[in-house]
Design an enzyme around this catalytic site. Sequence first.
Site, PDB file in Angstrom:
ATOM      1  N   ASN A  89      10.931  -4.721  -2.645  1.00  0.00           N
ATOM      2  CA  ASN A  89      11.870  -3.620  -2.870  1.00  0.00           C
ATOM      3  C   ASN A  89      13.282  -4.099  -2.572  1.00  0.00           C
ATOM      4  O   ASN A  89      13.504  -5.270  -2.266  1.00  0.00           O
ATOM      5  CB  ASN A  89      11.488  -2.401  -2.016  1.00  0.00           C
ATOM      6  CG  ASN A  89      11.422  -2.745  -0.536  1.00  0.00           C
ATOM      7  OD1 ASN A  89      12.420  -3.106   0.083  1.00  0.00           O
ATOM      8  ND2 ASN A  89      10.217  -2.635   0.039  1.00  0.00           N
TER       9      ASN A  89
ATOM     10  N   ASP B 266       3.919   0.265   0.004  1.00  0.00           N
ATOM     11  CA  ASP B 266       2.814   1.203   0.174  1.00  0.00           C
ATOM     12  C   ASP B 266       1.492   0.631  -0.313  1.00  0.00           C
ATOM     13  O   ASP B 266       0.429   1.029   0.170  1.00  0.00           O
ATOM     14  CB  ASP B 266       3.113   2.502  -0.582  1.00  0.00           C
ATOM     15  CG  ASP B 266       4.262   3.273   0.050  1.00  0.00           C
ATOM     16  OD1 ASP B 266       4.251   3.425   1.286  1.00  0.00           O
ATOM     17  OD2 ASP B 266       5.169   3.704  -0.683  1.00  0.00           O
TER      18      ASP B 266
ATOM     19  N   PRO C  81      -1.574  -0.770   5.258  1.00  0.00           N
ATOM     20  CA  PRO C  81      -1.680  -0.013   6.509  1.00  0.00           C
ATOM     21  C   PRO C  81      -0.392   0.747   6.799  1.00  0.00           C
ATOM     22  O   PRO C  81       0.705   0.314   6.429  1.00  0.00           O
ATOM     23  CB  PRO C  81      -1.932  -1.104   7.557  1.00  0.00           C
ATOM     24  CG  PRO C  81      -1.375  -2.362   6.954  1.00  0.00           C
ATOM     25  CD  PRO C  81      -1.630  -2.234   5.477  1.00  0.00           C
ATOM     26  N   ASP C  82      -0.518   1.887   7.435  1.00  0.00           N
ATOM     27  CA  ASP C  82       0.636   2.666   7.886  1.00  0.00           C
ATOM     28  C   ASP C  82       0.921   2.242   9.327  1.00  0.00           C
ATOM     29  O   ASP C  82       0.325   2.761  10.277  1.00  0.00           O
ATOM     30  CB  ASP C  82       0.329   4.162   7.797  1.00  0.00           C
ATOM     31  CG  ASP C  82       1.560   5.022   8.039  1.00  0.00           C
ATOM     32  OD1 ASP C  82       2.430   4.582   8.812  1.00  0.00           O
ATOM     33  OD2 ASP C  82       1.645   6.107   7.452  1.00  0.00           O
ATOM     34  N   ILE C  83       1.818   1.296   9.479  1.00  0.00           N
ATOM     35  CA  ILE C  83       2.055   0.677  10.783  1.00  0.00           C
ATOM     36  C   ILE C  83       2.586   1.688  11.787  1.00  0.00           C
ATOM     37  O   ILE C  83       2.118   1.768  12.927  1.00  0.00           O
ATOM     38  CB  ILE C  83       3.030  -0.508  10.634  1.00  0.00           C
ATOM     39  CG1 ILE C  83       2.469  -1.534   9.657  1.00  0.00           C
ATOM     40  CG2 ILE C  83       3.301  -1.157  11.992  1.00  0.00           C
ATOM     41  CD1 ILE C  83       3.451  -2.636   9.262  1.00  0.00           C
TER      42      ILE C  83
END
Length: 401
Positions: free
Chosen positions: A211, A280, A308-310
């Site tokens: 990004n 994501d 993973p959502d850290i």
Amino acid sequence: MDLAGKKIVLGLTGGVACYKAAELARALGKAGASVQVVMTQAATQFITSITMQALTGNTVYTDQWDTRIANNMPHIDLTRGIDAIVIVPCSTDFIFKLAHGACDDLLSTLCVARPHDVPLMLAPAMNVEMWQNPATQRNVVQLQQDGIHLLGPDSGDQACGEVGLGRMLEPAQLMEEIVAAFQPKLLAGRRVLMTAGPTFEPIDPVRGITNLSSGKMGYALARAAREAGAEVLLVSGPTALAAPYGVRRVDVQTAVQMQQAVLDNVAAQDIFIAVAAVADWRVTNVSTQKIKKDSADATPTLEFEANPDILAEVAALPPEQRPYCVGFAAESEQLEEHSEAKRRRKNIPLLIGNIGHQTFGKDDNTLMLFDERGHTGLPRADKQTLARQLVREIATRMSKV
């Protein structure tokens, strides 16, 4: 400007690193400081007073009997009403003088005569053997006990051809340290773990998904936390930025690597700030070889799975293991709605929101803070100014926990 209105006495002692003092004097002036140079006779063997006068716009003093001071007390007059004394470079001999309170020239007498609330900062510069000599180290311990701040030294190539500790910090590093000296120590004794920059999810050995995050906001916040007295560990995705001086950096590429680095280091941390723009999704069918563009072949199909959502993972740790968690949300629309929903979903006390495509890669930003009481805005400013404001906000909230 970081040092607007500050009055600084810049002292030079004998050493080839005097050439760096010229660059530092110029940088201090650009940052808004008024710089008064005082040189030892040894320093004049390496750089002229004319050079330093030209860079600062102020008369340079070298003699404790200088008759330009009406009362013949330059060691008194030059230290009253100032904000700091910085010795760059600081030689082995001058360290000895300060450790023993010697007053045999203008600069040493000036340092001893300074008011008790004027900080004294030294940037050591000497041969590695001179730095490691037991006598020098005894003197360094004495200076630290006396409340004198040492800026460095660093390790690296030296003018004598040897390599090791004793190399003076670079002017940019010294600037960071001098600016930090004037920042309130709101996070003194705290340990801060941060993520910053983008992640890069490979498609094949030469391509990947990423990004537009430059890492500038995260790096500014790492510097601000360190300025506030915290011990800072920065887990960084790929960026072109140099780590702020005094901040330890762990380099990663993918979201999974970032997750592992965070979990490996989260124990005993007081604060976790998730600034990184983490992808994501990641590609599950990564090619082991470069995917060739061939008109005879069909367009390749990429398969994805969620990363993973850290932040949520850290926020879900047991209370005794969980640091104070701060998240960032880069949105493209409906900032207030999406940011507050994200804060609640991740169950964190503070989330910082902004419109991502309006700030990625830029030097300024505007931020919105979301907590259980609602939201407040921070007006547009450069990212370092915003980072210092955020540190104050975090410190204030932590004091109420």
